[in-house]
Design a protein around this motif. Sequence first.
Motif, PDB file in Angstrom:
ATOM      1  N   ILE A 198       0.832  -1.211   0.000  1.00 32.59           N
ATOM      2  CA  ILE A 198       0.000   0.000   0.000  1.00 32.59           C
ATOM      3  C   ILE A 198       0.862   1.255   0.000  1.00 32.59           C
ATOM      4  O   ILE A 198       0.495   2.275  -0.590  1.00 32.59           O
ATOM      5  N   LYS A 199       2.059   1.160   0.594  1.00 30.00           N
ATOM      6  CA  LYS A 199       2.913   2.371   0.632  1.00 30.00           C
ATOM      7  C   LYS A 199       3.328   2.812  -0.786  1.00 30.00           C
ATOM      8  O   LYS A 199       3.460   3.993  -1.054  1.00 30.00           O
ATOM      9  N   ASP A 200       3.485   1.829  -1.691  1.00 29.58           N
ATOM     10  CA  ASP A 200       3.826   2.188  -3.074  1.00 29.58           C
ATOM     11  C   ASP A 200       2.655   2.893  -3.760  1.00 29.58           C
ATOM     12  O   ASP A 200       2.838   3.841  -4.525  1.00 29.58           O
ATOM     13  N   VAL A 201       1.464   2.409  -3.465  1.00 28.27           N
ATOM     14  CA  VAL A 201       0.272   3.034  -4.055  1.00 28.27           C
ATOM     15  C   VAL A 201       0.168   4.477  -3.560  1.00 28.27           C
ATOM     16  O   VAL A 201      -0.066   5.408  -4.342  1.00 28.27           O
ATOM     17  N   ILE A 202       0.406   4.645  -2.263  1.00 35.04           N
ATOM     18  CA  ILE A 202       0.332   5.996  -1.668  1.00 35.04           C
ATOM     19  C   ILE A 202       1.369   6.926  -2.319  1.00 35.04           C
ATOM     20  O   ILE A 202       1.058   8.057  -2.703  1.00 35.04           O
ATOM     21  N   THR A 203       2.597   6.404  -2.473  1.00 33.60           N
ATOM     22  CA  THR A 203       3.654   7.217  -3.096  1.00 33.60           C
ATOM     23  C   THR A 203       3.241   7.664  -4.490  1.00 33.60           C
ATOM     24  O   THR A 203       3.431   8.821  -4.892  1.00 33.60           O
ATOM     25  N   ARG A 204       2.629   6.759  -5.238  1.00 38.28           N
ATOM     26  CA  ARG A 204       2.255   7.072  -6.617  1.00 38.28           C
ATOM     27  C   ARG A 204       1.096   8.073  -6.667  1.00 38.28           C
ATOM     28  O   ARG A 204       1.068   8.947  -7.527  1.00 38.28           O
ATOM     29  N   ILE A 205       0.173   7.945  -5.717  1.00 38.16           N
ATOM     30  CA  ILE A 205      -0.940   8.909  -5.681  1.00 38.16           C
ATOM     31  C   ILE A 205      -0.381  10.300  -5.346  1.00 38.16           C
ATOM     32  O   ILE A 205      -0.720  11.303  -5.984  1.00 38.16           O
ATOM     33  N   GLN A 206       0.504  10.334  -4.344  1.00 36.96           N
ATOM     34  CA  GLN A 206       1.055  11.633  -3.934  1.00 36.96           C
ATOM     35  C   GLN A 206       1.868  12.274  -5.061  1.00 36.96           C
ATOM     36  O   GLN A 206       1.772  13.478  -5.311  1.00 36.96           O
ATOM     37  N   ALA A 207       2.625  11.438  -5.782  1.00 29.23           N
ATOM     38  CA  ALA A 207       3.423  11.969  -6.904  1.00 29.23           C
ATOM     39  C   ALA A 207       2.494  12.543  -7.967  1.00 29.23           C
ATOM     40  O   ALA A 207       2.768  13.612  -8.541  1.00 29.23           O
ATOM     41  N   ALA A 208       1.399  11.832  -8.225  1.00 28.88           N
ATOM     42  CA  ALA A 208       0.436  12.310  -9.240  1.00 28.88           C
ATOM     43  C   ALA A 208      -0.141  13.659  -8.820  1.00 28.88           C
ATOM     44  O   ALA A 208      -0.248  14.591  -9.629  1.00 28.88           O
ATOM     45  N   ARG A 209      -0.499  13.771  -7.549  1.00 28.54           N
ATOM     46  CA  ARG A 209      -1.054  15.039  -7.035  1.00 28.54           C
ATOM     47  C   ARG A 209      -0.021  16.163  -7.147  1.00 28.54           C
ATOM     48  O   ARG A 209      -0.339  17.282  -7.543  1.00 28.54           O
ATOM     49  N   GLU A 210       1.247  15.834  -6.779  1.00 34.39           N
ATOM     50  CA  GLU A 210       2.298  16.863  -6.838  1.00 34.39           C
ATOM     51  C   GLU A 210       2.545  17.332  -8.276  1.00 34.39           C
ATOM     52  O   GLU A 210       2.861  18.492  -8.526  1.00 34.39           O
ATOM     53  N   ARG A 211       2.369  16.411  -9.216  1.00 34.18           N
ATOM     54  CA  ARG A 211       2.537  16.778 -10.640  1.00 34.18           C
ATOM     55  C   ARG A 211       1.409  17.683 -11.106  1.00 34.18           C
ATOM     56  O   ARG A 211       1.446  18.246 -12.183  1.00 34.18           O
ATOM     57  N   GLY A 212       0.344  17.705 -10.318  1.00 34.86           N
ATOM     58  CA  GLY A 212      -0.802  18.536 -10.696  1.00 34.86           C
ATOM     59  C   GLY A 212      -1.918  17.755 -11.374  1.00 34.86           C
ATOM     60  O   GLY A 212      -2.837  18.343 -11.944  1.00 34.86           O
ATOM     61  N   ASP A 213      -1.821  16.398 -11.359  1.00 38.62           N
ATOM     62  CA  ASP A 213      -2.902  15.597 -11.960  1.00 38.62           C
ATOM     63  C   ASP A 213      -4.194  15.849 -11.200  1.00 38.62           C
ATOM     64  O   ASP A 213      -4.212  15.817  -9.965  1.00 38.62           O
ATOM     65  N   LYS A 214      -5.249  16.102 -11.936  1.00 38.08           N
ATOM     66  CA  LYS A 214      -6.530  16.398 -11.281  1.00 38.08           C
ATOM     67  C   LYS A 214      -7.316  15.117 -10.992  1.00 38.08           C
ATOM     68  O   LYS A 214      -8.180  15.087 -10.129  1.00 38.08           O
ATOM     69  N   ASP A 215      -7.047  14.091 -11.776  1.00 38.06           N
ATOM     70  CA  ASP A 215      -7.724  12.819 -11.510  1.00 38.06           C
ATOM     71  C   ASP A 215      -6.650  11.786 -11.191  1.00 38.06           C
ATOM     72  O   ASP A 215      -5.471  11.979 -11.479  1.00 38.06           O
ATOM     73  N   CYS A 216      -7.049  10.732 -10.572  1.00 39.69           N
ATOM     74  CA  CYS A 216      -6.070   9.711 -10.223  1.00 39.69           C
ATOM     75  C   CYS A 216      -6.795   8.370 -10.238  1.00 39.69           C
ATOM     76  O   CYS A 216      -7.806   8.192  -9.558  1.00 39.69           O
ATOM     77  N   ILE A 217      -6.293   7.455 -11.074  1.00 38.28           N
ATOM     78  CA  ILE A 217      -6.965   6.164 -11.234  1.00 38.28           C
ATOM     79  C   ILE A 217      -6.058   5.058 -10.690  1.00 38.28           C
ATOM     80  O   ILE A 217      -4.874   4.982 -11.025  1.00 38.28           O
ATOM     81  N   ILE A 218      -6.650   4.206  -9.881  1.00 43.85           N
ATOM     82  CA  ILE A 218      -5.940   3.015  -9.388  1.00 43.85           C
ATOM     83  C   ILE A 218      -6.729   1.817  -9.897  1.00 43.85           C
ATOM     84  O   ILE A 218      -7.957   1.771  -9.744  1.00 43.85           O
ATOM     85  N   ILE A 219      -6.012   0.864 -10.508  1.00 44.87           N
ATOM     86  CA  ILE A 219      -6.718  -0.318 -11.027  1.00 44.87           C
ATOM     87  C   ILE A 219      -6.238  -1.549 -10.269  1.00 44.87           C
ATOM     88  O   ILE A 219      -5.025  -1.758 -10.107  1.00 44.87           O
ATOM     89  N   VAL A 220      -7.183  -2.341  -9.802  1.00 45.41           N
ATOM     90  CA  VAL A 220      -6.812  -3.557  -9.073  1.00 45.41           C
ATOM     91  C   VAL A 220      -7.501  -4.771  -9.706  1.00 45.41           C
ATOM     92  O   VAL A 220      -8.690  -4.742 -10.005  1.00 45.41           O
TER      93      VAL A 220
END
Length: 319
Positions: A198-220
């Motif tokens: 889960i920590k990797d997923v969190i890192t990727r979400i935070q990176a997306a937000r920092e890049r300025g991505d307005k949407d964020c999709i996680i696929i499982v």
Amino acid sequence: MRRIAVLTSGGDSPGMNAAIRAAVLRGIDKGLEVFGVYNGYEGLLEGNIVPMKRKNVGGIIQRGGTILRTSRSDRFKLEESQFEAIRKLKDLDIEGLVVIGGDGSFKGAMKLCEKGLPVVGIPGTIDNDISGTDYSIGFNTAVSTVLDAIDKIRDTAYSHEKTSIIEVMGRGAGDIALWAGLCTGAASIIIPEAAYQIKDVITRIQAARERGDKDCIIIVAEGVCSAEEIKKELQEQIQLETRVVVLGFLQRGGTPNAYDRMIGSQMGAKAVDLLLDGNHGSMLCVKDGKITYSPFEEAAKEVHEIDMSLYQLALSLSS
Ligand code: F6P
């Protein structure tokens, strides 16, 4: 060989009807009487077997699901059931069988072959997880359906700056999740073939937000865990509010696309040719873009492998 039968087994997939249609029409063209078995191996055991004429396969190539319906049969794993199935076919003088389905269906098909019934398999499952073939009928359509759904979800995720967790099918294989993730630019793709934390997923979400991505999709892929479990973890660990969408049967049904109609048609016709040429005990497969066949045993030997370079590509393109 004068009489053959066709059945579909396991989870339905778009393009199965194209394969049924082609097998029936090729059989009739070759002077055979062709029968359809309703409800897979369960229907076979109950003798739910009917003659198929040209008119029975008219107007079905564009339909999702399987007109013959399907089942998952536990009792067919028993030897006595397999002998009973062969008896049911013999009662109608049916000498060959085409089985359209996934790996479980082929295990049953192999058992029938070992007991003397000529059988040819056609790979059909949206999971694309059958060893011995690069492709199984329905995968391409299913991925397109998933993309269509995710594109719509993204519109609203973008508008509200929300993170969405999409749960897709794939009990033991991550192909649908991987293709959908790469083709939608998902921030994180969780598949059975790659260890997940889960920590990797969190890192990727935070990176997306920092890049300025307005949407964020996680696929499982559902084989790893449920989208609800990930939602709970994200809520607990970073107090992130997310939306869950479980695509479920939505991604298994629907009109087959051109590719699945094409592969289904080619394999359906070829399955009858293999039965007539005595090349039974085999499964049709796609290898290096060509339709060919391998003995059931050989197909069973190989392990289905996902293309991990696509996974690495997906990660790098969305970091
Ligand atoms: O057809 C394959 C599959 O879609 C898997 O991905 C999934 O785990 C399974 O079928 C679920 O099917 P059902 O709900 O029909 O048991």
